[in-house]
Enzyme design. Structure first.
Site, PDB file in Angstrom:
ATOM      1  N   HIS A   1       8.300   5.601  45.800  1.00  0.00           N
ATOM      2  CA  HIS A   1       8.100   4.537  47.369  1.00  0.00           C
ATOM      3  C   HIS A   1       9.017   5.820  47.925  1.00  0.00           C
ATOM      4  CE1 HIS A   1       8.385   0.335  46.096  1.00  0.00           C
ATOM      5  NE2 HIS A   1       8.631   0.544  44.310  1.00  0.00           N
TER       6      HIS A   1
ATOM      7  N   HIS B   1       8.208   6.383  39.297  1.00  0.00           N
ATOM      8  CA  HIS B   1       8.058   5.288  39.501  1.00  0.00           C
ATOM      9  C   HIS B   1       8.892   4.731  41.387  1.00  0.00           C
ATOM     10  CE1 HIS B   1       7.186   0.529  40.074  1.00  0.00           C
ATOM     11  NE2 HIS B   1       8.823   0.172  41.130  1.00  0.00           N
ATOM     12  N   GLU B   2      10.529   4.950  41.581  1.00  0.00           N
ATOM     13  CA  GLU B   2      10.947   4.909  42.247  1.00  0.00           C
ATOM     14  C   GLU B   2      10.832   6.117  43.156  1.00  0.00           C
ATOM     15  OE1 GLU B   2      13.005   2.668  42.365  1.00  0.00           O
ATOM     16  OE2 GLU B   2      12.832   1.829  41.309  1.00  0.00           O
TER      17      GLU B   2
ATOM     18  N   GLU C   1       4.530  -1.148  46.497  1.00  0.00           N
ATOM     19  CA  GLU C   1       4.624  -0.997  45.367  1.00  0.00           C
ATOM     20  C   GLU C   1       3.607   0.004  44.688  1.00  0.00           C
ATOM     21  OE1 GLU C   1       6.860  -2.024  43.299  1.00  0.00           O
ATOM     22  OE2 GLU C   1       6.105  -2.660  41.556  1.00  0.00           O
TER      23      GLU C   1
END
Lengths: 492, 492
Positions: free
Chosen positions: A264, A260-261, A290
């Site tokens: 980003h 997830h990170e 996101e």
């Protein structure tokens, strides 16, 4: 480059430099800082916010922007950059320097109260500072002289142009459709007990690091650390940091949180090549950001194709737990749908109920229909009515997220918007780069990243989320693609 | 407090705030920062150095200082504080803001070159930036219009009032006396092979952390991390950080390096209670700082009494290596005298030869009698002639220390001065708190720390090193106590 344009980029770079310093201190506060440094750090951040605001509202820079707006020799991209900068700074100018410093100092103090409140498992420890912060945020919203309500004025910070009036129907439809899908799933059949065994910290860390490298996270321009709440921070050109957390009794946390990170971070690392501080080198919006994290976490990382291709890596790190398990069983266990108390541990579907609850609560807090002192009770009521859960303590309830203690009101909806955009973009990517989703190898991911670079990364902050969405998918933001994705994945 | 005095402390606090920010970035650069962030970080630090210099040289603040110097209502301590601040800032004012920012940016770049040079094991990678930095430092020395030579002008930064003329005879005597002691030791008898076994990183870390807590390092106001070179940094009131390094094949590194940095940190943590940024809350000088680290590392940590009392802790962490060893044998192994190539791994006696070599070299570099391009050759010559060692590569030679790449010329002598002061102070402490040295327990250490607080910590930067030394021992700086200590310990 003409002289005014050089000055324009130089001034933005100076602001970026100060923002980088402030980001380093923020990162340090979350990852390293000892408790007794809280007051000094609050003063440091407040001082920096004043310096940044001073540069952002420098009248000579506004004169320069006016001149540049009339310069016909500029390229379209340059014109757009200047227009966007002007838009952003016009808003900044509505706050006084003193006010900005006051909010910054009080926000740091509220963050410290939140840490203490969590430690003592008591919302009342946070309440006094939170109430004051809400008042400051209401004052801020008023100063913006926004056309909508107070909440919309703050929402604009995170999702420019978005309003409650646009969000409400999207959330309504989404909530209804998701609840239909969820009720069609036989929840009893799901089982994630495989994940709830002992998985040593060091092996989880190594697995996560291996895959960050595999996907192309550049460790010479970033790092990964442990923090209480995973986050990504773009400190500067060449310094994009992500954090994660590890639960030794749950394999389902760290790996996907890392992906997830990373989503980003890949976005931010690609922006490094543009002019620091200018809209060219900034991300479009939080919701588009996101969409990137959700894409890698869910559309890739939790897909059947990815797991069947990469399950052997999991097995090699955890032979004792996983050697007798099939990839299909593992796939099911990481996609169990089950309401739980913690947003960041929620499955892909009930996640949006967590967001919706926060959205309604923060609307109430900022628009003045909910008093901070009643926040905890209302939180617990909504968890009961929407997810059927009893909140056993404040840490698993109203104290679980840092956002409000950071002064971020209007941030939560971007999480749901991110999932919707991710689904809309994912359909296009599957059409444009069909092989990649089957291959699930480095060559395929490279193709996907090139696609993201062409269609999202390289657009910086020059377009609004919705403009970007229309450019990519031909449609404005909507929940249809996400519902199609959810039905396809979970109704089978 | 009168209004001017309030303004005085407020202004210093503002400077301290900026210095805190800069220190956080420095710490981050050494401990965390990814390589590609180097250029941005250099810009950030340069920007901050400009902001700090601006505040330090603010003419209104100088007016305030002048007014306060004539204010007869102030206490002696306040008068001394103002006088000291004026002294320090009069020197700062001799450099222009532009020059300060230039030196800062170039220093960051030189530090990056040093990292690269170490990686490639090649002095020539560092040379171009180092040469330029030396020129800048010569320019800086000239700007100070100091009465002594260029080197003395820089030395003053680290050891106010000290000159080469004072240092030379001290070093001469010390070198001669130490060489007599060393030649009286039968070097062949020494054996530190016990330390050169495998000692797991995690156990070394835990042992070090246990003793930091035991001695009273406050972890809610500080932390310990790993870095290439151990150091202590006082970020702010409530945030004193130390770093260490661990060699799994040498137990002799980390524990005593941790005690060393802890000595610095206890000093800084005690200064937290005074006015931030004022001389009251600053350490006296680098040499007095070093006296603190050397005291805990050597006079306590490497003493027979400490080892006989605490060897069982070492045994409990490393039963496989140490259970059949006696405390006496262990004591001998951690006090082996043997010339080696690396300053930070040197024993207590030959250590000062490492310092002396650097002192002569940096004198030459700054006074213009040694060209940077000949530095490596001259380094290797001196290691041959003074320690009888052949330097096999640049990393174990001229590239081993970061100081010159940090622009710190004139810093090295403070290491030796620190040992001399430590020995002078230690004799007084043994006289004033005799039991503590026998007890070697928490109650005893508490008494020693109280003594240090009374005689050193609480004096801040209000006195020069030598004034402090006379206050404490009745004598100015000299090498006699250190020689007595060395003879007593090593001739037996």
């Amino acid at each position: 480059m003409n002289k005014d344009l050089l000055k324009y980029y130089d001034h933005l770079k100076e602001i970026a430099n100060l923002v980088s310093i402030s980001s380093t201190l923020h990162w340090d506060q979350e990852v390293n800082m000892p408790l007794k440094a809280s007051t000094s750090r609050a003063n440091q951040l407040s001082l920096l916010s004043g310096l940044i605001h001073e540069k952002q509202t420098d009248p000579r820079f506004f004169d320069l922007l006016m001149r540049l707006q009339e310069d016909e020799s500029l390229s379209d991209k340059q014109k757009r950059s200047i227009q966007k900068t002007k838009q952003i700074l016009d808003r900044t100018k509505k706050l006084s320097n003193e006010f900005v410093r006051k909010v910054s100092a009080h926000t740091s103090n509220t963050f410290t109260s939140w840490l203490k409140a969590r430690e003592e498992n008591s919302f009342s420890v946070l309440l006094p500072n939170l109430s004051m912060l809400i008042e400051l945020k209401q004052e801020e919203a008023t100063l913006y002289k926004h056309s909508g309500n107070l909440y919309d004025a703050l929402l604009h910070e995170y999702e420019p142009g978005m309003t409650s009036a646009q969000l409400d129907p999207v959330f309504s439809k989404l909530t209804k459709d998701l609840s239909d899908i969820i009720s069609s799933i036989d929840l009893k059949e799901d089982d994630d007990s495989i994940l709830r065994q002992f998985y040593p910290k060091s092996s989880q860390w190594k697995l996560g690091m291996e895959y960050l490298k595999f996907f192309g996270f550049d460790f010479s321009a970033g790092r990964q650390d442990i923090s209480e709440h995973p986050f990504t921070i773009a400190i500067s050109n060449g310094d994009i940091r992500i954090t994660t957390r590890i639960d030794e009794n749950n394999l389902g946390e760290m790996f996907w949180s890392s992906l997830h990170e990373m989503g980003h971070a890949l976005y931010e690392q690609s922006l490094m090549k543009y002019e620091a501080g200018a809209p060219e080198s900034e991300s479009c919006s939080l919701s588009i950001h996101e969409s990137q994290s959700r894409f890698w976490e869910n559309h890739i990382g939790r897909s059947k194709e990815f797991i069947s291709k990469h399950f052997s890596s999991f097995q090699s790190y955890f032979p004792e737990n996983l050697s007798s398990i099939s990839a299909d069983t593992f796939y099911s266990s990481i996609n169990v749908i089950k309401p739980n108390l913690i947003r960041t541990s929620a499955d892909e579907l009930t996640y949006h109920t967590h967001v919706y609850i926060r959205y309604k609560l923060e609307q109430g807090l900022i628009n003045g229909t909910l008093e901070a002192k009643n926040l905890k009770e209302e939180w617990n009521n909504l968890y009961k009515s929407h997810l059927g859960l009893i909140v056993p303590n404040d840490r698993s309830g109203v104290l679980q997220d840092v956002h409000w203690a950071h002064g971020s009101f209007g941030y939560f909806p971007t999480y749901t918007l991110g999932s919707l955009y991710a689904a809309q973009f994912s359909e296009v990517i599957q059409r444009d780069v069909p092989g990649a989703f089957k291959q699930m190898d480095q060559a395929g991911f490279r193709k996907i990243i090139n696609w993201l670079d062409d269609h999202i990364y390289s657009k910086g902050r020059l377009f609004d989320s919705n403009e970007l969405c229309i450019q990519i998918s031909g449609e404005p933001l909507n929940a249809d693609a996400f519902i199609r994705y959810a039905k396809n994945k979970y109704s089978s």
